[in-house]
Design an enzyme around this catalytic site. Sequence first.
Site, PDB file in Angstrom:
ATOM      1  N   VAL A   1     -85.701  -9.923 -37.289  1.00 32.34           N
ATOM      2  CA  VAL A   1     -84.617  -9.406 -36.441  1.00 32.34           C
ATOM      3  C   VAL A   1     -85.134  -9.300 -35.010  1.00 32.34           C
ATOM      4  CG1 VAL A   1     -82.979  -7.534 -36.056  1.00 32.34           C
ATOM      5  CG2 VAL A   1     -83.704  -8.090 -38.387  1.00 32.34           C
TER       6      VAL A   1
ATOM      7  N   ASP B   1     -78.086  -2.106 -52.149  1.00 33.05           N
ATOM      8  CA  ASP B   1     -79.413  -2.039 -51.517  1.00 33.05           C
ATOM      9  C   ASP B   1     -79.446  -0.919 -50.473  1.00 33.05           C
ATOM     10  OD1 ASP B   1     -82.041  -2.834 -51.358  1.00 33.05           O
ATOM     11  OD2 ASP B   1     -81.678  -4.362 -49.836  1.00 33.05           O
TER      12      ASP B   1
ATOM     13  N   GLY C   1     -87.265  -8.204 -42.609  1.00 32.63           N
ATOM     14  CA  GLY C   1     -86.791  -7.736 -43.908  1.00 32.63           C
ATOM     15  C   GLY C   1     -86.670  -8.882 -44.885  1.00 32.63           C
TER      16      GLY C   1
ATOM     17  N   LYS D   1     -80.284 -11.321 -36.481  1.00 31.83           N
ATOM     18  CA  LYS D   1     -80.973 -11.433 -37.767  1.00 31.83           C
ATOM     19  C   LYS D   1     -81.071 -12.917 -38.103  1.00 31.83           C
ATOM     20  CE  LYS D   1     -79.791  -8.676 -41.220  1.00 31.83           C
ATOM     21  NZ  LYS D   1     -79.117  -8.198 -42.463  1.00 31.83           N
TER      22      LYS D   1
ATOM     23  N   LEU E   1     -87.784  -7.035 -33.464  1.00 30.78           N
ATOM     24  CA  LEU E   1     -87.550  -5.629 -33.840  1.00 30.78           C
ATOM     25  C   LEU E   1     -88.132  -5.308 -35.210  1.00 30.78           C
ATOM     26  CD1 LEU E   1     -83.813  -5.289 -32.705  1.00 30.78           C
ATOM     27  CD2 LEU E   1     -85.836  -4.421 -31.513  1.00 30.78           C
ATOM     28  N   GLY E   2     -88.201  -6.300 -36.072  1.00 30.32           N
ATOM     29  CA  GLY E   2     -88.707  -6.050 -37.414  1.00 30.32           C
ATOM     30  C   GLY E   2     -88.457  -7.236 -38.316  1.00 30.32           C
TER      31      GLY E   2
END
Length: 404
Positions: A100, A211, A95, A114, A92-93
């Site tokens: 993830v 954050d 970071g 994650k 999904l991405g």
Amino acid sequence: MLEIKGTKKWIPIAISLLVIFLCILCYLLWRKVALEWKNETKKEIELLDLVTSERSTVIGIPNDRKQRHDLSVLSYACISTATNNFSAENKLGEGGFGSVYMGKLLTGQKIAVKRLSKNSRQGIHEFKNELILISKLQHMNLVKLLGCCIHGEERMLIYEYMPNKSLDYFLFDHNTSKLLDWKQRFKIIEGIAQGMIYLHKYSRLRVIHRDLKASNILLDESMNPKISDFGLARIFEQNELAANTSRIVGTYGYMSPEYAMKGVFSIKSDVYSFGVLMLEIVSGRRNNSFEHVDDALNLVGYAWDLWQKGEGIELVDPAISDSCVKYQLLRCIHVSLLCVEDGAIDRPTMSDVLFLLTNESMPLPLPKKPAFSIGRKAIEANISDKESNNHSLNGLSISEMDAR
């Protein structure tokens, strides 16, 4: 003939010794596997013990079994199967924590996994921090943690799956930004504010997120916002107003001046981040999208200049020009500028922010010139100057900055 008979006598002895050797080898291998399994189980138990804040020893907790706080410890095999062995199609991405992945359990439930990267700037401390915090926080505008997985060096957190990804996916893309009209954006602003009020005021733990940004706001199937990523969050005592740190972590452009320059953070640090985020939601532009080599204005400075000229409407994302409610939008810009004021004491609390946004008859105070109305280069130079002068606060030198 005698030689053959003598040799035959040694064969049973050799076989017996070989059998004994193999038995010992099997025992040692079994013992090694048993010890590894015991250590992994011990880690899982300790982690659960840490989450539930109960120091009594828990015995015989198998993987995939529901625990208190509805938190599960899932096996690596279960997560690997759910994510199709962490395939690129399921990613999904990525970071600061790691990658993830989308997964689907045998029950049919979709999850987001994650996975801590071995090269991540975050580590086991952030992993435990997020695990402990989210397991104890319950609010409709906070992402729900379902469980975790520990396997060797692997550290994974399992969340509810958010089908609409994160807010930045919609805001900063020319095509997807059109899917968020002004009514939807204001609903997202309200939802984020509600979540932050809960963290600062009504949760069992008083939490400073540290954050807050568009990529850490996830959207569910109804486009309701959910605050995520608590790896950098800090718990405050109810009577604690501020704290100092020598390790400044966060994201350029969202960090309040007192935090970025002195390592001082409080609930007002989150208010600053919220102000920047609200300007991004209104404009559809990233805070750093205005920066150039010559230290041009960032979004905060650009919004301030337009507001001073009475041209705040020029900040509006063209994608919502037809759907926006002008007075409501200008009020959001005004409140954003109150949130990003230089002095933390001058900024409103999150409760005040929501009240000012939703009570249109309430007059708004005039904002002062915001902090950090210059580009990132100037900020970094200022920080560098202070570090070179051995700047310290209450004995804590600012020795490290981790920007994400």
